[in-house]
Design an enzyme around this catalytic site. Structure first.
Site, mmCIF file in Angstrom:
data_model
loop_
_atom_site.group_PDB
_atom_site.id
_atom_site.type_symbol
_atom_site.label_atom_id
_atom_site.label_comp_id
_atom_site.label_asym_id
_atom_site.label_seq_id
_atom_site.Cartn_x
_atom_site.Cartn_y
_atom_site.Cartn_z
ATOM 1 N N ASP B 134 0.823 -1.209 0.000
ATOM 2 C CA ASP B 134 0.000 0.000 0.000
ATOM 3 C C ASP B 134 0.860 1.264 0.000
ATOM 4 O O ASP B 134 0.446 2.308 -0.496
ATOM 5 C CB ASP B 134 -0.910 0.022 1.235
ATOM 6 C CG ASP B 134 -2.048 -0.984 1.127
ATOM 7 O OD1 ASP B 134 -2.238 -1.561 0.034
ATOM 8 O OD2 ASP B 134 -2.755 -1.177 2.124
ATOM 9 N N ASN B 245 -4.595 8.820 2.961
ATOM 10 C CA ASN B 245 -5.076 8.117 4.154
ATOM 11 C C ASN B 245 -5.529 9.085 5.243
ATOM 12 O O ASN B 245 -6.705 9.182 5.524
ATOM 13 C CB ASN B 245 -3.979 7.206 4.729
ATOM 14 C CG ASN B 245 -4.005 5.805 4.155
ATOM 15 O OD1 ASN B 245 -5.007 5.378 3.589
ATOM 16 N ND2 ASN B 245 -2.903 5.093 4.278
ATOM 17 N N ALA B 287 -6.701 2.235 7.673
ATOM 18 C CA ALA B 287 -5.279 2.367 7.994
ATOM 19 C C ALA B 287 -5.135 2.716 9.485
ATOM 20 O O ALA B 287 -5.613 1.972 10.333
ATOM 21 C CB ALA B 287 -4.643 3.424 7.089
#
Lengths: 398, 398, 398, 398
Positions: B134, B245, B287
């Site tokens: 990621d 994120n 996350a």
């Protein structure tokens, strides 16, 4: 690129700005006009009227003597001052505290009554006023399974999630809402200017009440062996349930854990083993779902929440999915017992193996009038109703 | 009223159906064309190309020997078979494992290199391929602070939240994406028919790859005493950080709890006392936010999540707010220490009393190509990356 | 001061070392011999026998065909090889799968049967063997409301919280347990030496099986208007319920939230508004309580856990209190409905306003034989039954 | 069997009653006198004195002007009325607010001062009084790494977890504690009678203050390559840290997640991937651990809590293990960075691969004097400090 300047000039918004659909020098979204929708920014939603509202449904909390006097004051004022037709549920007339109340007698016969489940209120009611707790709004929602008239909800004491208005000087507040359409100054031309001056003025000077469109979920139980055509027929016969908070599937009186299968858009997502499953609207995120551990979702986020009830799994965290999906919930083939469904706490019924519950977002939201605006109303209710992050200042941690 | 029939005929959607804006006989939403936006259903987002893509940026995970061979295979194929210009970061050329690899030498000189923070890739890259975890996608996001070319991300082993593609037969998969625009059969006319037949066919036969537009947050630090005009200037100078994120505000190396004030659209919402605060996109919900206790939010829900980190309060549940709000975060006047901000784990810096961090949704999402579709990709990654509700069948609870 | 050396020499312990009762030069604990108790370290608890056990109760999971063959193998071996009296519930004899099983016929008549709730097993059973899931141990617990014979529990497939033994080579395992008393080498003299050499040897070479004494809760429902003398009488009549996992108070079929008052040692602690309340043993912390959000408590921690079920409060975190307290739970005077109580999922009954439920730790634990030792057995079951912190190695987060 | 009568006659207890060690007709626990310990019921712990206390250490919160006057009042009274020797930290004498305070001058020279880390207070202090927040008690704990004199802690405003006393009429309260040994009526003979009459009288008429023995954790860092003999030496040199709340292992300034291995009694239990790990006492369960999601554990439960900080796993629920275990924590071999340890928020230091942290329960608790009793003090602090389950009465849910 959006500059800060742009940002401060644009109207305060709850919608994110439209994304740029060009990705690098050649990539872009394929245009598809059949799946485009236009939406108005929730922050700009204001109530207006096609014609002056003349009928009003008043819903009062039952079994609460504190509501009697406000109810009488309100109804008298609506009938005599505002010359409106006032609807109440017929059961209200039988309330012993009202029946014997001398103040109520003079206009008692002027009220229109209806019986829940028997009389159709569609097209009869222009406006709804609730007096009492969040339950009155859930009840209002249940009465209108299609279009819901605008709802103004007064709490009797402390703020509720769904009841933002204080009853003191109700006359001014109700008049403002009813006469919103008479005010001459419309927003479009002045919005930009207003907003750069002061955020608050935008919301309070416009003359039109801010609205939260609270999405509802359209729930249909499809029984085993029902044909598609039967389903369509059922659907037309209004056998759907529209819920404002949540639909709950649980194990009912069974002492055993349920096994419930969850599908989203036809894909098997997971199997729930535990006490049950809550499918809720953002409005419902602060009701049963929050008790089961869900995050709190602002009512203007277009989403559906899925929250397990006491799952026998450490890792079944609640999820939030887009408002447009279709959920299908059914009893797992390996489950030893059936499951029970209830809709905003009502209409409890059993589903057997082979039956399924279908849930989607309804096109008929509950238009709930804001006391201030969508952001302030919500955070005020979180603080007052749930004590969200209300802490003592921790002097002793110095 | 929407019938079941309507429902089955309409295209599978992630957007909820447009609500009916008429409420009872006379109520309605006041029309305000200045705040209307048109949005295309996320479920129908397909990648297409204005012209054939010719340059591709390849990002590979560093310090991972497992990625060396796939990287060589991919780059060789892109250069020799697809005749594309391939960009890599100049640091890649210094990787000892590549430098000494005989297979890499023949086309080593054909690569275009760039140095992060020095060379501008804007308008140079048509397409991005990530190889690894990621982190490669976060890195790609950080390279493009405005429009991001479409990203195709391969994992090397097990599925990631952001890396849905398997590397086996990468040639066919990449070709399909690159040639999406050549397919003749567009959707509009046939969508309805297709969908009623089979849900899957809709997604797989169209020839165009499904896209998830992953929203990013636009973060700006405004220092104490900066004037509005200075702010605008800063803003134009691209001093914003776009995060895919989350942006994290924490107490940094201080042993004391931070006191951080949170404002939404100018309203003081709450004060955080604890280790810090995470403001994340839906993509970021799986996350750092999920580690701090957040619910998981599908990337197509237009929302911003606010999650406290170890709050010194039992009642500070995470919240989900509409994507359009502006958040302001600053050190509380009564805080004894400053706070630290980091953007997707990078660019860590201190904010003092008087400084503020402003966060809004950016207009530049990351267009991330789906392996299957938005719903399947997400739930597959929840199961594989987080073991979401993966349980042993509980025979012993009979 | 305890030196590291001391520490390594002392026997591995689950009890903390005795605290020093001298505080500074003059402070100390006031001695009070009436409230002193002696406890043996849970880690050193080993099963032994006064005389060789001759009767064994075999409990098998019902409605599970996988248990039939192991049941037959076990019972045959116990009767013919070990010459023991074998008790089974009379209902077992009616199991169609057994009735028609040819292998079962030869020794069918040798079994002693009893009827639950009618025949008294006290003093008749020396040893219990469970075959199946955790439910078999709960059932064993329910049969013995006072002293419980030692229980050896086999799972049929995967480890349970309460069923640590594998059935393969059951003969050796059962023999070891039954003959524990024959082994000559007692621990006392050698414990210190052994333990410094290797931790494992201590547990496995001693010849006596490790025991977990699983505490139970003694629950008594006191009805409104019952006199003290009546209560004492009831108490003597064994109307108490002893639970191994938990006693649950919930709202039953009522759609309304319960209001339940909780008292500890006579002090009003809090009022629960929600679906209910779980009072559990440490053993029960991994059963219903963990589903409701409790922490997991090792069975040798002397404690009682109080866990709300879906509380309508953000701040109702579960608590863990000392094992010696007395809890009183009753319906709040302002509750609109009664509550329901169940004991390890059984004996469900209503409590009305004025009734109360009293809960204390019982003096009759369930002596549950460990497969390895208390620490290993517990963590193995957390991993296998709950996937506690079982994660994928996160390569992609580099 | 214990009858209700027995139960009401026995002294209120926090220890569970001793279990019956006979299991069925022949099973029993193997007696092992080497691992037996005698413990006095925590509920009966009362402070007494070998001889009248003559020296008192006063710890005041620093940088808090609200504490200045109470500090002066208290010290003056201790010196002039009670004729005690009063110790204060030398830094206190430099406090500008004290230095210039006229009221402080007259007895300023009568104070004994000490410098933290340089002067040894062992055997010099009979009694400790804290003025201020919970931090003063943590500081007191840090000063006494072996036996701790009895501590009486006053809050200045609102109740703390560790500071139960109000400062108003401190004279009577302190006198009562100091003179506890003068009261003639001891408990043993009368306890049974008292308790059956009224629960409260037991605690309030005894004349001796109730004590909570707050367990501490003994923490030792063993560096890579240290020999056993070196470890013993270190241990003797008092290099252990005794913590009252918790020892924290975290990733420090590293942006990467830590990988930390946890062992209990030599068994590898799990690997933590996340921000870190908290090992706390029950006292510490309401400090950092509760912020990280732990349950709240009463200080008299003999247990150690293990709570992850933002674990990258959905299933890493906190656990509670027996107080007697030994934990070993070290950096995982596959971790890319080191970890940092801090002890009650102090003495922060790095641990590298190969180092380990050993944690056990210390034999030196902090004897903390109760304002009322152990149960009341704890629940009062939960309500006041954490708003535990403090809710608005939910009228609106009717």
């Amino acid at each position: 690129m959006a500059t800060l300047c742009d940002k401060y000039l644009r109207t305060r918004s709850l919608n994110a700005p439209s994304p740029i659909y060009q990705f690098g020098p050649c990539g872009r979204i394929m245009k598809n006009s059949t799946v485009v929708m236009t939406i108005q920014d929730p922050a700009s939603q204001r109530l207006t009227w096609n014609k002056p509202p003349i009928s009003v449904l008043v819903i009062k909390k039952i079994h609460d003597s504190l509501v009697i006097q406000p109810f009488i004051d309100l109804v008298r004022w609506l009938i005599w001052e505002k010359k409106m037709s006032v609807y109440v549920e017929s059961a209200v007339m039988d309330d012993p505290q009202l029946k014997t109340n001398q103040l109520f007698q003079p206009f008692k016969d002027k009220l229109c009554t209806f019986r829940e489940g028997m009389d159709d209120l569609t097209d009869k009611v222009d406006f709804i006023i609730c007096l009492g707790g969040d339950g009155t709004l859930l009840y209002a929602s249940s009465l209108f399974q299609q279009s819901v008239p605008p709802v103004m909800a007064f709490h009797m004491g402390s703020l509720g999630f769904l009841t933002p208005f204080e009853f003191d000087n109700f006359q001014d507040q109700v008049s403002n809402v009813l006469e919103g359409n008479h005010l001459p100054h419309c927003l479009p031309n002045t919005a930009h200017t207003l907003v750069i001056l002061t955020h608050e003025s935008y919301y309070t000077t416009s003359g039109h009440a801010a609205l939260t469109l609270r999405s509802r979920l359209r729930c249909l139980i499809v029984r085993k062996n029902e044909t598609i055509s039967a389903i369509e027929k059922l659907s037309k016969q209004n056998t759907c349930h529209l819920v404002l908070n949540e639909v709950v599937v649980d194990r009912g009186p069974s002492p055993y854990l349920s096994n419930i299968d969850l599908y989203i858009d036809g894909k098997h997502i997971t199997t729930v083993q535990g006490d049950g499953l809550i499918v809720s609207t953002p409005t419902g995120s602060t009701a049963y779902a929050v008790a089961a551990g869900a995050a709190m979702v602002h009512p203007s986020v277009p989403a559906i929440m899925v929250t397990p009830i006491c799952p026998h799994s450490l890792s079944f965290r609640p999820i939030v999915v887009p408002a447009g999906v279709e959920l299908k919930i059914c009893v797992s083939p390996d489950s030893r017992n059936s499951a029970w469904v209830s809709f905003d706490g009502r209409n409890r019924q059993e589903i057997q193996l082979g039956d399924s519950l279908r849930v989607t977002t309804s096109i008929f939201p509950v238009p709930s009038i804001c006391a201030e605006d969508q952001i302030s109303d919500w955070f005020d209710s979180l603080a007052e109703c749930l004590h969200w992050n209300v802490r003592r200042k921790q002097r002793q941690f110095d």
